[in-house]
Design a protein around this motif. Structure first.
Motif, short mmCIF file in Angstrom:
data_model
loop_
_atom_site.label_atom_id
_atom_site.label_comp_id
_atom_site.label_asym_id
_atom_site.label_seq_id
_atom_site.Cartn_x
_atom_site.Cartn_y
_atom_site.Cartn_z
N GLU A 168 0.48 -20.15 -4.13
CA GLU A 168 -0.09 -20.12 -5.33
C GLU A 168 0.64 -21.22 -6.17
N GLN A 169 1.91 -21.15 -6.34
CA GLN A 169 2.62 -22.01 -7.31
C GLN A 169 2.71 -23.50 -6.86
N ARG A 194 -2.60 -14.93 -10.57
CA ARG A 194 -2.25 -16.55 -10.34
C ARG A 194 -3.59 -17.47 -10.19
N ASP A 248 -3.81 -19.07 -13.66
CA ASP A 248 -3.23 -20.19 -13.75
C ASP A 248 -3.70 -21.37 -13.12
#
Length: 527
Positions: free
Chosen positions: A364-365, A400, A403
């Protein structure tokens, strides 16, 4: 046997003899001479271009050569040439024809072979129906392969031995032709389709590419400088190339139906990936050179193959999951430094990475940072890809994804109205109270008898029976990283980005969806 003509070396209780031969004897007057095994770049001075090819010996899954031999233009700055390229696609190893391992000085006019290091294939001129083609070819050991034999001749008469940084014209004795640039003819990438849908059409490299060919007559303009590749660059290349068989062996074991990944194998692979990440990360300020090698040797493609093998239902899922997490750390380090070329190269795999969100692999990040503030990648997201992201958000309720959608709405602090309108209609207008927390400033009766009501921010989760105080999930004595808190914060942040730039349509839809007071306040602050 992983590579042709390469064999394992095993231990045995029986003694085995080896013959040690000297590669070459160093002589004081030969330090600047090209020897058998020397690595050079071939730079066409007239066109300011390097002789290159693209591909990797690591690419066993498809074909080794991705882009055939061509010339790559080296941009100049203010009329001055940049420093020599550090890209491995420019690396060529000179081998003597009869004694490739002798290490002796290569003389002008001597028969030699020119090996492309990333692919481990040899420069060759092959006769076809329509003439001659400059290509890369695997040399068949034990056979005389005249297609791969060349001779170098000096532009200006020099010593007998070829010196680094001298100018050479390249002759192919078998066809009696000379290597020349086809001036004015552009090379078209074979592995790129500009008409492909979405991210598949993203061009990660904008360098000018030119055609290379042959002709019967020697051309005065077609001289190549034999630039020496620094030892430290060779050491970096050798290290990354040494990672390839480790990755390939793991992929082969994982794909085998009868072989499960145990703790020992996964631990060894994690260590190899960790060392690779450290090798890149601690190379500041030359981290770019290390990151570039992951493209040149197609290590990124090998990492994707490892990730493709993850099945959360498999018996070895836990062991392989830790390896996949280490893979994503390597990718995160690869993206450090905000290199647009690195980001755009990786963008072709975005659809695959999205499939691994929510699996505990740390995708995700990485995805959010890959897309953040990259206008070229953001512009390639089409409606179909946005639909896929929204579907995953609805199915998983993972904050997430908020984001991720947010970085599609704002790029370099500038709103993208097309994406804002598309996401607000597909997500907020379509799902509304089914997905989002409602937030409102409400009057709450004080605990003491006769106390005045106080105003408090409250939230209402989907399918809930009552309102909850925001203080409850953000209190000092409670961790602020609770799932409810993270979801609400990410939701509000997305609303701010949807309305950035005074997007009146987004404000209207949020207001009419009764996602009221706090949301609008947040919007006004962020817009």
């Amino acid at each position: 046997m992983t590579f042709p003509y390469s064999y394992e070396v095993n231990a045995s209780a029986t003694e085995s003899g080896y013959t040690v031969k000297s590669h070459y004897r160093s002589m004081p007057n030969e330090e600047s001479s090209i020897k058998g095994g020397s690595i050079v770049r071939l730079f066409h001075r007239e066109l300011e271009s390097y002789l290159v090819a693209e591909g990797s010996f690591a690419n066993e899954k498809d074909k080794v050569v991705i882009e055939e031999v061509h010339l790559r233009k080296r941009k100049s700055e203010h009329g001055k040439l940049k420093a020599s390229s550090t890209s491995a696609i420019t690396y060529w190893q000179i081998e003597k024809d009869k004694e490739p391992l002798s290490g002796q000085v290569v003389s002008w006019g001597e028969r030699c072979r020119i090996k492309h290091l990333p692919t481990r294939l040899y420069l060759a001129i092959v006769k076809e129906k329509n003439g001659y083609t400059v290509t890369l070819k695997r040399r068949e050991l034990g056979k005389t392969d005249l297609d791969t034999v060349f001779r170098l001749f000096p532009v200006i008469e020099e010593d007998t031995g070829i010196q680094f940084d001298s100018y050479a014209r390249i002759n192919h004795p078998h066809t009696k032709t000379w290597l020349v640039a086809r001036k004015g003819e552009r090379y078209t990438r074979q592995a790129f389709d500009p008409d492909a849908p979405g991210l598949a059409s993203l061009q990660w490299d904008s360098a000018e590419l030119l055609q290379i060919g042959v002709q019967n007559q020697m051309s005065y303009d077609d001289a190549f400088a034999t630039e020496q590749v620094d030892d430290n660059l060779i050491q970096k290349f050798t290290y990354i190339a040494g990672v390839v068989p480790v990755f390939q062996a793991y992929i082969k074991e994982k794909s085998s139906q009868n072989d499960k990944i145990g703790v020992k194998k996964s631990s060894a692979m994690r260590k190899a990936l960790g060392e690779l990440a450290d090798f890149m990360q601690y190379a500041h300020p030359r981290m770019k050179d290390h990151q570039k090698l992951l493209r040149n040797l197609m290590i990124i493609e090998l990492i994707v193959q490892i990730l493709e093998g993850y099945d959360p239902k498999a018996s070895d899922a836990r062991n392989h999951q830790s390896v996949c997490q280490a893979c994503y750390r390597v990718i995160e380090v690869y993206l450090l430094g905000q290199s647009r070329k690195n980001e755009n190269y990786l963008a072709r795999f975005i659809s695959f990475f999205e499939q691994q969100i929510g699996m505990g692999l740390n995708a995700e990040q990485m995805l959010t940072e890959l897309v953040r503030d990259n206008s070229l990648i953001v512009s390639k997201f089409d409606e179909k890809e946005v639909d896929a992201i929204i579907k995953k958000l609805i199915d998983s309720k993972d904050h997430r994804f908020f984001d991720y959608l947010g970085v599609l709405c704002v790029c370099n602090d500038r709103p993208i109205p097309e994406n804002q309108d598309m996401i607000i209609k597909k997500l907020v207008l379509h799902y509304g109270e089914e997905l989002f927390y409602l937030t409102e400033v409400r009057d709450v009766q004080g605990r003491l008898y006769g106390a005045e009501p106080k105003r408090e921010i409250q939230y209402y989760p989907p399918k809930s029976q009552r309102w909850y105080s925001l203080v409850e999930i953000a209190a000092k004595d409670k961790p602020t990283h609770t799932p409810e808190y993270q979801f609400l914060v990410a939701q509000l942040d997305l609303f701010g980005k949807l309305c950035k730039g005074n997007n009146t349509e987004a404000v209207r839809i949020i207001d009419e969806s009764k996602l009221t007071d706090v949301c609008l306040s947040h919007v006004l602050c962020c817009s």
